[in-house]
Write a protein that holds these residues in place. Structure first.
Motif, PDB file in Angstrom:
ATOM      1  N   LEU A 309      -0.280   9.328 -20.468  1.00 29.25           N
ATOM      2  CA  LEU A 309      -0.177   9.231 -18.900  1.00 29.25           C
ATOM      3  C   LEU A 309       1.401   8.788 -18.885  1.00 29.25           C
ATOM      4  CD1 LEU A 309      -3.073   6.639 -18.783  1.00 29.25           C
ATOM      5  CD2 LEU A 309      -3.154   8.863 -18.510  1.00 29.25           C
ATOM      6  N   LEU A 310       1.947   9.727 -18.179  1.00 31.10           N
ATOM      7  CA  LEU A 310       3.523   9.560 -17.907  1.00 31.10           C
ATOM      8  C   LEU A 310       3.542   8.435 -16.523  1.00 31.10           C
ATOM      9  CD1 LEU A 310       6.350   9.983 -18.283  1.00 31.10           C
ATOM     10  CD2 LEU A 310       6.163  12.300 -17.086  1.00 31.10           C
ATOM     11  N   THR A 311       4.095   7.559 -16.911  1.00 29.68           N
ATOM     12  CA  THR A 311       4.139   6.574 -15.735  1.00 29.68           C
ATOM     13  C   THR A 311       5.499   6.596 -14.969  1.00 29.68           C
ATOM     14  OG1 THR A 311       2.311   5.226 -16.676  1.00 29.68           O
ATOM     15  CG2 THR A 311       3.156   4.390 -14.974  1.00 29.68           C
ATOM     16  N   VAL A 312       5.372   6.715 -13.601  1.00 27.83           N
ATOM     17  CA  VAL A 312       6.821   6.669 -12.921  1.00 27.83           C
ATOM     18  C   VAL A 312       6.517   5.680 -11.664  1.00 27.83           C
ATOM     19  CG1 VAL A 312       7.290   8.885 -13.403  1.00 27.83           C
ATOM     20  CG2 VAL A 312       6.118   8.508 -11.462  1.00 27.83           C
ATOM     21  N   ASP A 313       7.774   5.185 -11.023  1.00 32.32           N
ATOM     22  CA  ASP A 313       7.621   4.114 -10.216  1.00 32.32           C
ATOM     23  C   ASP A 313       7.810   4.816  -8.695  1.00 32.32           C
ATOM     24  OD1 ASP A 313       8.350   2.119  -8.521  1.00 32.32           O
ATOM     25  OD2 ASP A 313       9.592   0.980  -9.895  1.00 32.32           O
ATOM     26  N   ALA A 314       6.995   4.635  -7.769  1.00 30.51           N
ATOM     27  CA  ALA A 314       7.078   5.087  -6.580  1.00 30.51           C
ATOM     28  C   ALA A 314       8.367   4.769  -5.796  1.00 30.51           C
ATOM     29  CB  ALA A 314       5.736   4.925  -5.714  1.00 30.51           C
ATOM     30  N   THR A 315       8.803   3.706  -6.213  1.00 28.95           N
ATOM     31  CA  THR A 315       9.853   3.151  -5.466  1.00 28.95           C
ATOM     32  C   THR A 315      11.197   3.790  -5.691  1.00 28.95           C
ATOM     33  OG1 THR A 315      10.099   1.138  -6.766  1.00 28.95           O
ATOM     34  CG2 THR A 315       8.938   0.917  -4.984  1.00 28.95           C
ATOM     35  N   ALA A 316      11.117   4.473  -7.159  1.00 28.26           N
ATOM     36  CA  ALA A 316      12.326   4.861  -7.475  1.00 28.26           C
ATOM     37  C   ALA A 316      12.640   6.508  -7.583  1.00 28.26           C
ATOM     38  CB  ALA A 316      12.534   4.585  -9.158  1.00 28.26           C
ATOM     39  N   ASN A 339       3.037   4.777  -9.966  1.00 26.90           N
ATOM     40  CA  ASN A 339       2.763   3.558  -9.641  1.00 26.90           C
ATOM     41  C   ASN A 339       3.430   2.784  -8.469  1.00 26.90           C
ATOM     42  OD1 ASN A 339       1.203   1.157 -10.428  1.00 26.90           O
ATOM     43  ND2 ASN A 339       2.886   0.695 -11.680  1.00 26.90           N
ATOM     44  N   LYS A 340       3.070   1.789  -8.369  1.00 25.54           N
ATOM     45  CA  LYS A 340       3.630   0.786  -7.240  1.00 25.54           C
ATOM     46  C   LYS A 340       3.566   1.704  -5.967  1.00 25.54           C
ATOM     47  CE  LYS A 340       6.652  -1.254 -10.551  1.00 25.54           C
ATOM     48  NZ  LYS A 340       7.893  -1.926 -10.665  1.00 25.54           N
ATOM     49  N   ILE A 341       2.354   2.132  -5.422  1.00 27.76           N
ATOM     50  CA  ILE A 341       2.205   2.889  -4.395  1.00 27.76           C
ATOM     51  C   ILE A 341       1.850   1.728  -3.212  1.00 27.76           C
ATOM     52  CG2 ILE A 341       1.493   5.161  -4.930  1.00 27.76           C
ATOM     53  CD1 ILE A 341      -1.345   4.341  -4.202  1.00 27.76           C
ATOM     54  N   ALA A 344       5.766   1.834  -2.004  1.00 26.49           N
ATOM     55  CA  ALA A 344       6.396   3.177  -1.561  1.00 26.49           C
ATOM     56  C   ALA A 344       5.408   4.256  -1.349  1.00 26.49           C
ATOM     57  CB  ALA A 344       7.688   3.484  -2.451  1.00 26.49           C
ATOM     58  N   PRO A 345       5.348   5.162  -0.486  1.00 25.84           N
ATOM     59  CA  PRO A 345       4.839   6.248  -0.550  1.00 25.84           C
ATOM     60  C   PRO A 345       4.703   7.133  -1.818  1.00 25.84           C
ATOM     61  CG  PRO A 345       6.280   6.677   1.221  1.00 25.84           C
ATOM     62  CD  PRO A 345       6.364   5.276   0.532  1.00 25.84           C
ATOM     63  N   ALA A 346       3.586   7.689  -2.369  1.00 23.31           N
ATOM     64  CA  ALA A 346       3.759   8.397  -3.709  1.00 23.31           C
ATOM     65  C   ALA A 346       4.736   9.961  -3.193  1.00 23.31           C
ATOM     66  CB  ALA A 346       2.433   8.842  -3.900  1.00 23.31           C
ATOM     67  N   GLN A 347       4.893  10.225  -2.127  1.00 20.32           N
ATOM     68  CA  GLN A 347       5.299  11.535  -1.825  1.00 20.32           C
ATOM     69  C   GLN A 347       6.829  11.413  -2.291  1.00 20.32           C
ATOM     70  OE1 GLN A 347       2.840  10.345  -0.458  1.00 20.32           O
ATOM     71  NE2 GLN A 347       2.989  10.736   1.801  1.00 20.32           N
ATOM     72  N   THR A 348       7.204  10.253  -2.145  1.00 23.08           N
ATOM     73  CA  THR A 348       8.868   9.991  -2.864  1.00 23.08           C
ATOM     74  C   THR A 348       9.206  10.777  -3.929  1.00 23.08           C
ATOM     75  OG1 THR A 348       8.536   7.914  -3.075  1.00 23.08           O
ATOM     76  CG2 THR A 348       9.403   8.202  -1.153  1.00 23.08           C
TER      77      THR A 348
END
Ligand SMILES: Nc1nc2c(ncn2[C@@H]2O[C@H](COP(=O)(O)OP(=O)(O)OP(=O)(O)O)[C@@H](O)[C@H]2O)c(=O)[nH]1
Ligand SMILES: [Mg+2]
Length: 460
Positions: A309-316, A339-341, A344-348
């Motif tokens: 599960l490659l996890t990334v931060d939606a805000t970054a 994560n952290k949707i 910030a929107p996941a589309q970023t």
């Protein structure tokens, strides 16, 4: 079966788990012709209790020479053939923990029994015709089951749900073989064989074999479970994800990058599959010695996992560091967790288009766990669709035998199509019959039995 050398004698083992301070009851089990006489040497039942089969006696276990008290216990006698092994079986129901059961076992060994091999009780049940091999294997599966589904499939196997169709397939092959052999022996007296009918009968058998074979992946998953590693940059919310998923605060969560230093494990069940989830240290370049080791462990966990599960931060968004980590794990089965949707929107997150499985979560808000589980099941269920209606989960040994049967059946069909002599048809058909017989145990060798039963726990 004649080649199997049955080791006789009375066997003894502790049948319950041996854990200090745990298990209020511990059972020592004896099986064999001396079981009852050994019990009589060790067990004293006060009053007028009858030593009858399928009755519980109450009393004391004493050392036969010193009369020293070992335990206050219950004794269960099951005379042959109405027992698990079809031999005389005696069970001492003692106090749990480790001391009492070990002493009682020791006394049994000193008074005529020998220590049972792993699976030897079940082996005797098989050799005495109480169980077939698939049922015996189901018992090991039942003991080892780590999810309700695994339990249900093991029980189905124990009820003969696998043995039954396999026996039918074997009988069908035997009937075809008899037809062919009759033509070899009495060719002039019988009408000629109908090639087409035989080919289509064999095709039907093969189709059933394929259906049963399709349950092998599920069997593998249920038995070994799935190892899932959560990996990603520091502070993206990996530990929060583990906690939300396992409904616990198993992993430490802080807003400091580099919080998790060591791999944190949690056991879950997803769609009936036992899942071991590993939360790992955030992967980054660091001079911190401890963190460095943690990062190395994260990399290893990712390599050893069935699913990453490659996890990334939606805000970054999708950062250069995310890209680097992705490059290290992209050859593995992978789900991208954004994560952290809530922030910030996941589309970023402009992730590479070759990633197909993407899940959006807000771990700190316990959001998105359901979609994560759905995505995991989709990833591992590929190839299992066919098996959906059969409530079986065959093991690797059974699958290997079925593949052998299938190959031999294909060979028979080819031989018939090529119009080779009838003798040739029978060779491959016999191989298929043997392979079916290996599954249920009509045809087994000593080494096969050893291979199967050595995987059992002691006392079963
Ligand atoms: N708003 C918001 N905050 C989150 C979310 N998930 C995690 N956080 C916060 O992000 C910070 C880091 O979370 P962790 O779960 O410790 O992150 P990690 O990926 O395990 O970090 P390392 O162990 O350092 O690699 C904490 O302050 C969390 O509360 C989320 O979905 N939404
Ligand atoms: Mg962490």
């Amino acid at each position: 079966m004649s080649e199997i050398s049955v080791s006789t004698g009375t066997i003894a083992a502790i049948a319950t788990a041996v854990v200090p301070q745990q298990g209020s009851v511990g059972i020592v089990r004896l099986s064999g012709s001396q079981a009852i006489s050994i019990a009589k040497t060790l067990f004293h039942a006060p009053g007028h209790q009858a030593w009858e089969s399928h009755r519980i006696l109450y009393g004391y276990i004493r050392h036969p020479q010193t009369q020293q008290l070992v335990d206050e216990a219950l004794l269960l006698i099951m005379k042959a053939p109405r027992s698990y092994t079809r031999e005389d079986v005696v069970e001492f129901h003692c106090h749990g923990g480790i001391m009492v059961v070990q002493q009682v076992l020791q006394l049994c060994l000193e008074n005529g029994a020998r220590l049972a091999q792993p699976g030897e009780f079940t082996l005797r049940a098989f050799l005495n015709g109480r169980l077939d091999l698939t049922q015996a294997e189901s018992i090991a599966d039942l003991v080892g089951a780590r999810s309700p589904q695994a339990q249900a499939y093991a029980l189905a196997g124990l009820q003969g749900k696998l043995a039954h169709p396999i026996r039918q397939l074997r009988t069908q092959c035997l009937n075809i073989l008899a037809e062919i052999e009759a033509r070899i022996d009495f060719e002039e007296d019988l009408p000629p064989l109908d090639d087409k009918t035989i080919i289509s009968e064999i095709a039907k058998i093969s189709a059933q074999v394929n259906q049963i074979l399709a349950t092998a992946d599920r069997g593998e998953l249920l038995r070994s479970g799935l190892k899932v590693a959560i990996v990603g940059r520091p502070n993206v919310g990996k530990s929060s994800l583990l906690n939300a998923w396992s409904k616990s605060d198993r992993a430490i969560v802080t807003d400091l990058p580099g919080t998790t230093r060591d791999v944190v494990e949690s056991q879950l069940v997803v769609g009936g599959i036992p899942v071991q989830v590993l939360d790992t240290a955030g992967i980054r370049e660091t001079d911190d010695q401890v963190e460095k080791i943690g990062v190395e462990r994260s990399r290893r966990a990712a390599t050893a996992a069935d699913l990453v599960l490659l996890t990334v931060d939606a805000t970054a968004g999708w950062t250069a560091e995310d890209e680097k980590i992705y490059a290290q794990v992209k050859h593995r089965p992978l789900i991208l967790v954004i994560n952290k949707i809530d922030l910030a929107p996941a589309q970023t997150v402009k992730y590479p288009s070759e990633i197909h499985q993407v899940v959006k979560t807000a771990a700190a808000q316990n959001q998105g766990i359901d979609s994560l589980e759905t995505a995991i099941l989709q990833t591992v269920r590929i190839g299992q669709v066919q098996a959906a209606d059969i409530d079986l989960a065959i093991n690797q040994r059974q699958a290997a035998a079925l593949i052998k049967a299938k190959t031999s059946l294909e060979q028979v069909q080819a031989t018939i199509s090529q119009q080779l002599p009838l003798d040739f048809w029978t060779i491959d058909l016999r191989d298929a019959i043997r392979a079916f017989g290996e599954i249920t145990g009509e045809e087994v060798t000593e080494s096969l039995l050893e291979q199967i039963f050595s995987r059992f726990c002691i006392g079963k």
